[in-house]
Design a protein around this motif. Sequence first.
Motif, PDB file in Angstrom:
ATOM      1  N   GLY A 178      32.672  31.287  38.899  1.00 35.18           N
ATOM      2  CA  GLY A 178      32.389  31.096  37.508  1.00 35.18           C
ATOM      3  C   GLY A 178      33.813  31.690  36.244  1.00 35.18           C
ATOM      4  N   TYR A 179      33.362  31.471  34.905  1.00 39.68           N
ATOM      5  CA  TYR A 179      35.005  32.113  34.318  1.00 39.68           C
ATOM      6  C   TYR A 179      34.153  32.548  32.905  1.00 39.68           C
ATOM      7  CZ  TYR A 179      34.260  27.113  32.300  1.00 39.68           C
ATOM      8  OH  TYR A 179      33.085  26.012  31.690  1.00 39.68           O
ATOM      9  N   SER A 180      35.130  33.506  32.255  1.00 37.32           N
ATOM     10  CA  SER A 180      34.538  33.764  31.159  1.00 37.32           C
ATOM     11  C   SER A 180      35.638  34.278  29.855  1.00 37.32           C
ATOM     12  CB  SER A 180      33.404  35.347  31.942  1.00 37.32           C
ATOM     13  OG  SER A 180      34.482  36.305  31.899  1.00 37.32           O
ATOM     14  N   PHE A 181      35.109  34.198  28.979  1.00 38.26           N
ATOM     15  CA  PHE A 181      36.071  34.579  28.003  1.00 38.26           C
ATOM     16  C   PHE A 181      36.079  36.567  27.215  1.00 38.26           C
ATOM     17  CE2 PHE A 181      34.632  30.338  28.506  1.00 38.26           C
ATOM     18  CZ  PHE A 181      36.178  29.021  27.446  1.00 38.26           C
ATOM     19  N   LYS A 182      37.136  36.528  27.228  1.00 38.88           N
ATOM     20  CA  LYS A 182      37.394  37.463  26.141  1.00 38.88           C
ATOM     21  C   LYS A 182      38.766  37.313  25.356  1.00 38.88           C
ATOM     22  CE  LYS A 182      37.678  42.841  26.873  1.00 38.88           C
ATOM     23  NZ  LYS A 182      37.329  43.700  27.858  1.00 38.88           N
ATOM     24  N   ASP A 183      38.336  38.034  24.030  1.00 38.70           N
ATOM     25  CA  ASP A 183      39.504  37.635  23.297  1.00 38.70           C
ATOM     26  C   ASP A 183      40.719  36.612  23.273  1.00 38.70           C
ATOM     27  OD1 ASP A 183      39.407  40.632  22.734  1.00 38.70           O
ATOM     28  OD2 ASP A 183      40.942  41.457  24.172  1.00 38.70           O
ATOM     29  N   ASP A 184      39.996  35.935  22.900  1.00 36.72           N
ATOM     30  CA  ASP A 184      40.427  34.648  23.226  1.00 36.72           C
ATOM     31  C   ASP A 184      41.023  33.540  24.021  1.00 36.72           C
ATOM     32  OD1 ASP A 184      41.291  31.470  21.910  1.00 36.72           O
ATOM     33  OD2 ASP A 184      43.280  32.509  20.807  1.00 36.72           O
ATOM     34  N   GLN A 185      40.997  34.744  25.236  1.00 32.21           N
ATOM     35  CA  GLN A 185      41.567  34.482  26.978  1.00 32.21           C
ATOM     36  C   GLN A 185      40.271  33.976  28.165  1.00 32.21           C
ATOM     37  OE1 GLN A 185      43.926  37.925  26.673  1.00 32.21           O
ATOM     38  NE2 GLN A 185      45.160  36.397  27.358  1.00 32.21           N
ATOM     39  N   VAL A 186      40.742  33.170  28.951  1.00 36.98           N
ATOM     40  CA  VAL A 186      39.609  32.754  29.906  1.00 36.98           C
ATOM     41  C   VAL A 186      40.243  33.885  31.153  1.00 36.98           C
ATOM     42  CG1 VAL A 186      41.116  30.981  30.026  1.00 36.98           C
ATOM     43  CG2 VAL A 186      38.499  30.835  31.051  1.00 36.98           C
ATOM     44  N   TYR A 187      39.346  33.953  31.733  1.00 38.05           N
ATOM     45  CA  TYR A 187      39.085  34.905  33.074  1.00 38.05           C
ATOM     46  C   TYR A 187      38.541  33.836  33.976  1.00 38.05           C
ATOM     47  CZ  TYR A 187      41.041  38.675  30.577  1.00 38.05           C
ATOM     48  OH  TYR A 187      41.371  39.725  29.687  1.00 38.05           O
ATOM     49  N   LEU A 188      39.247  33.674  34.775  1.00 37.88           N
ATOM     50  CA  LEU A 188      38.430  32.796  36.300  1.00 37.88           C
ATOM     51  C   LEU A 188      38.227  33.905  37.334  1.00 37.88           C
ATOM     52  CD1 LEU A 188      40.543  30.777  34.961  1.00 37.88           C
ATOM     53  CD2 LEU A 188      40.568  29.200  36.927  1.00 37.88           C
ATOM     54  N   GLU A 189      37.149  33.243  38.170  1.00 36.55           N
ATOM     55  CA  GLU A 189      36.505  34.683  39.220  1.00 36.55           C
ATOM     56  C   GLU A 189      36.452  34.034  40.533  1.00 36.55           C
ATOM     57  OE1 GLU A 189      33.167  37.544  38.130  1.00 36.55           O
ATOM     58  OE2 GLU A 189      34.622  37.747  36.791  1.00 36.55           O
ATOM     59  N   TYR A 190      37.141  34.358  41.541  1.00 39.49           N
ATOM     60  CA  TYR A 190      36.804  33.672  42.413  1.00 39.49           C
ATOM     61  C   TYR A 190      35.916  34.886  44.354  1.00 39.49           C
ATOM     62  CZ  TYR A 190      40.679  31.227  40.897  1.00 39.49           C
ATOM     63  OH  TYR A 190      41.395  30.611  40.125  1.00 39.49           O
ATOM     64  N   LEU A 191      35.555  34.286  44.772  1.00 35.45           N
ATOM     65  CA  LEU A 191      35.089  35.366  45.860  1.00 35.45           C
ATOM     66  C   LEU A 191      35.511  35.430  46.910  1.00 35.45           C
ATOM     67  CD1 LEU A 191      32.908  38.266  45.710  1.00 35.45           C
ATOM     68  CD2 LEU A 191      31.386  36.924  46.348  1.00 35.45           C
ATOM     69  N   LEU A 192      35.971  36.264  47.623  1.00 31.69           N
ATOM     70  CA  LEU A 192      37.160  36.569  49.248  1.00 31.69           C
ATOM     71  C   LEU A 192      36.039  37.091  50.465  1.00 31.69           C
ATOM     72  CD1 LEU A 192      40.480  36.751  48.556  1.00 31.69           C
ATOM     73  CD2 LEU A 192      39.238  34.562  49.740  1.00 31.69           C
ATOM     74  N   VAL A 193      34.969  36.185  50.994  1.00 33.31           N
ATOM     75  CA  VAL A 193      34.181  36.896  52.074  1.00 33.31           C
ATOM     76  C   VAL A 193      34.287  36.628  53.702  1.00 33.31           C
ATOM     77  CG1 VAL A 193      31.954  37.123  52.671  1.00 33.31           C
ATOM     78  CG2 VAL A 193      32.562  35.903  50.380  1.00 33.31           C
ATOM     79  N   LEU A 194      35.052  38.042  53.952  1.00 35.24           N
ATOM     80  CA  LEU A 194      35.334  37.993  55.454  1.00 35.24           C
ATOM     81  C   LEU A 194      34.763  37.778  56.276  1.00 35.24           C
ATOM     82  CD1 LEU A 194      37.885  41.330  54.659  1.00 35.24           C
ATOM     83  CD2 LEU A 194      38.330  38.647  54.190  1.00 35.24           C
ATOM     84  N   SER A 195      35.342  37.380  57.223  1.00 37.46           N
ATOM     85  CA  SER A 195      34.145  37.436  58.842  1.00 37.46           C
ATOM     86  C   SER A 195      33.305  38.445  59.112  1.00 37.46           C
ATOM     87  CB  SER A 195      34.830  37.085  59.999  1.00 37.46           C
ATOM     88  OG  SER A 195      35.725  37.768  60.458  1.00 37.46           O
ATOM     89  N   THR A 196      33.590  39.687  58.667  1.00 38.60           N
ATOM     90  CA  THR A 196      33.017  41.109  58.545  1.00 38.60           C
ATOM     91  C   THR A 196      32.188  40.807  57.400  1.00 38.60           C
ATOM     92  OG1 THR A 196      34.757  41.895  57.000  1.00 38.60           O
ATOM     93  CG2 THR A 196      34.726  42.288  59.114  1.00 38.60           C
ATOM     94  N   GLY A 197      31.993  40.558  56.455  1.00 40.35           N
ATOM     95  CA  GLY A 197      30.507  40.288  55.446  1.00 40.35           C
ATOM     96  C   GLY A 197      31.495  41.551  54.589  1.00 40.35           C
TER      97      GLY A 197
END
Length: 778
Positions: A125-144
């Motif tokens: 997803g993404y969020s807003f703070k101080d008139d800027q947008v922040y995208l978030e990604y989750l990287l999951v390894l084979s180890t968990g």
Amino acid sequence: MKLSIKIFTFGFAVLYILLGCTGADRVKSHRPIDVWVFRSVLDKKPRMLTVALDSQLYVAYDLARCTLYKAWKGGVTMEGAPYTSKKNIQPTSWGTTYISDSPLQQQWVVERNGKKETSKITNKGYSFKDDQVYLEYLLVLSTGDSMLVKERPEYVKDPTGKPGYERWFKTVGVPQGTSISLQQNNEFFKLASNGISVKTDYFDILPEQFPPDPKASYDHLGRMWMEESDCFTCHDIDKPDVGPAFTQIAQRYPNNGETLVKLSQKIRQGGSGVWGQNVMNPHPQFSERELKMMLGYVLSLKNEEDTVAYKPFVRDYLVAAEKHEATPGHGQPLEAVHPSYDLTTLHGGDFRPKVGGLAFLPDGRLLFTIWDTEGGVYILDGFQGGDSTKISTKRIAAGLHEPLGIEVVDGNIFVVQKHELTQLIDLNGDDVIDEYRAICNTWQVTEDFHEFAFGLDYDEGYFYITLSMAMRLLATEKQKLDRGRTIKIAPDGSYERINYGLRTPNGIGRGVDGELFVTDNQGQWLPANKLIHVKKGEYNGMAWGLLDSLQEPPKMVPPTLWLPQTEIGNSPSEPIMMKDGPYKGQMLHGDVSHGGIKRDFLEKVNGNYQGAVFRFTQGLAAGVNRLCWGPDGALYIGEIGMVGGWSWKEKKYGLQRIKYNGEPTFEMLAIRAKPKGFEIEFTQPLENNSKIFWADFYITQWRYDPTEDYGGPKLDFEQLTVKATNLSQDRKKLYLELPGLKKEHVVYLRIPDNLRNADGQNLWSSEAWYTLNAIPEK
């Protein structure tokens, strides 16, 4: 900051709004467009997020891959069903590209102790703070192990004034000895582990950009004008839809001046009867030149070696005995509001919502989503006291992609978009959403305009939505496995497929016994609309969704209710339980194109639901899309439509409510199947001197057979004759003995409209459609 607005139109809808600001190296408040971060299909790519950082810089991210798609100067043409009422088209970018994904082939690379590590990345997803947008990604390894990557895009300028694209990254939870890099071809940008990194690209200054002339993309000007109108809402090029295929029209008429005059007049005036009973809307706005050009394109599709047969079918129930005059509720749709309910209109003035979803907050305020370019979520307040002057609306979220369902769970707001189930989070309590958290965004999609996601139902920790099928696939393309299904979504975002074979299931909700029901829309393989009881593993008739291993369609599970096309349904929508009056315990569902609300009485026969559908109410502002009970006991009605085809009388918006007023209405309350006929129960006793003549009943039955054709005829249609009647002692139940009833048939009942109750009140409606899947033994 001064607001200035520039509007450019180039033959199609383009809206471009600039927020005028003072120049600076970082112009983070200089955002083009009111909604400057928005989801859509873009350039035929699903799950895209577009960020309009500045008039000099648009960027778009592919959230399926969590990578940049492109950066450019220009804009986006917002074309498509929710934006401009056009099918088979989606938003497209225009202008000059700075960076394109095609040659970059971006991907995320994880290394541990110098060796490449297998990982999976998902959008959070993404969020807003101080008139800027922040995208978030989750990287999951084979180890968990899981690592979070945050990205903040921004428009910047270098000292010479060149525009720049700054990508700020922050990583969290990176294990020791592990690194994350963004690979572009053979170049790697390494992100600081558990720290911040910044990557900036500068570009040459470009002149002002303009949308392309749409004429340049069409071989035939008539085709362009057809795309600009509503022609493709009801017609397709080479196969029947709501109306005949254009190739069928070309085969039927000679390409000459007489045809042009005849068809031009038909298009201007509208009407029905030539190709069946579906109504074509009038088009008085077209000039003679435009009509000539459009018809020239259609008639050019003639293939002398091929003919396509179109098989219209007749609304047989209207071919009743001549003594039955068709009036509202008696052979025709209702026109007024149900007498037992009072109507309040909540929209007005500039407030014209095309409602995609309805839900109530714990404090009694109403949430609604809108199906348009804005993709907004609003709070409605001040309506509780009945004073329309105190009603207020506030937009709390925007930029959603066709939000067609909303639900509040323990005070938390969830919305279903075309490609995602999203939680909307207000981090600071100002009633403005700061975070758009992705809950589930992995069901299968393409760029097809018809791949809607409808909902939203929540029960015992799980969300339920329905996914419609694509409608514009090539012969070489296959329907995605998830399409045409009801899916069950867990809190962790995983989902389970429940049933299959749905076409356009624009309605999901809880009904009798707390069971889950959906409605579905007529089309290929669906000869009529349906109300369906959702059961695990059941096939509901639309053969396009079959697995490759199935050589031919399995036997379709009979629907709970057939809703015959143009008679009692065209585009059925959300089902809901009734909570008041003599109807408590029955169900309602809306209809976008047929209009109004229908009432559903269900009973169980041999362990499965079946029953009757009745006309219930009309008199509303537009076609009914969503229904929701409010804490005040009123039923709130969200209405919607688009120009041409998917609307009721071309009406496009509305937000209203109806509330039970206690006034009695004389009508059929229920119809129950018996071994040799039906028992009709009325809301009030019949008048004492009622004379019931068997010949005054008009009753027919027929069955449906799914085929590849759009819709389908009534098969084995026959009229039934009443053999005997019996009125109960309390004069509220009338038994009809009907020889010849057949299971797996639809039975249309039109009772004498001159029946009255003990107070001399006339029937509200004299019609019902009973789906007789099984005949009870006793």
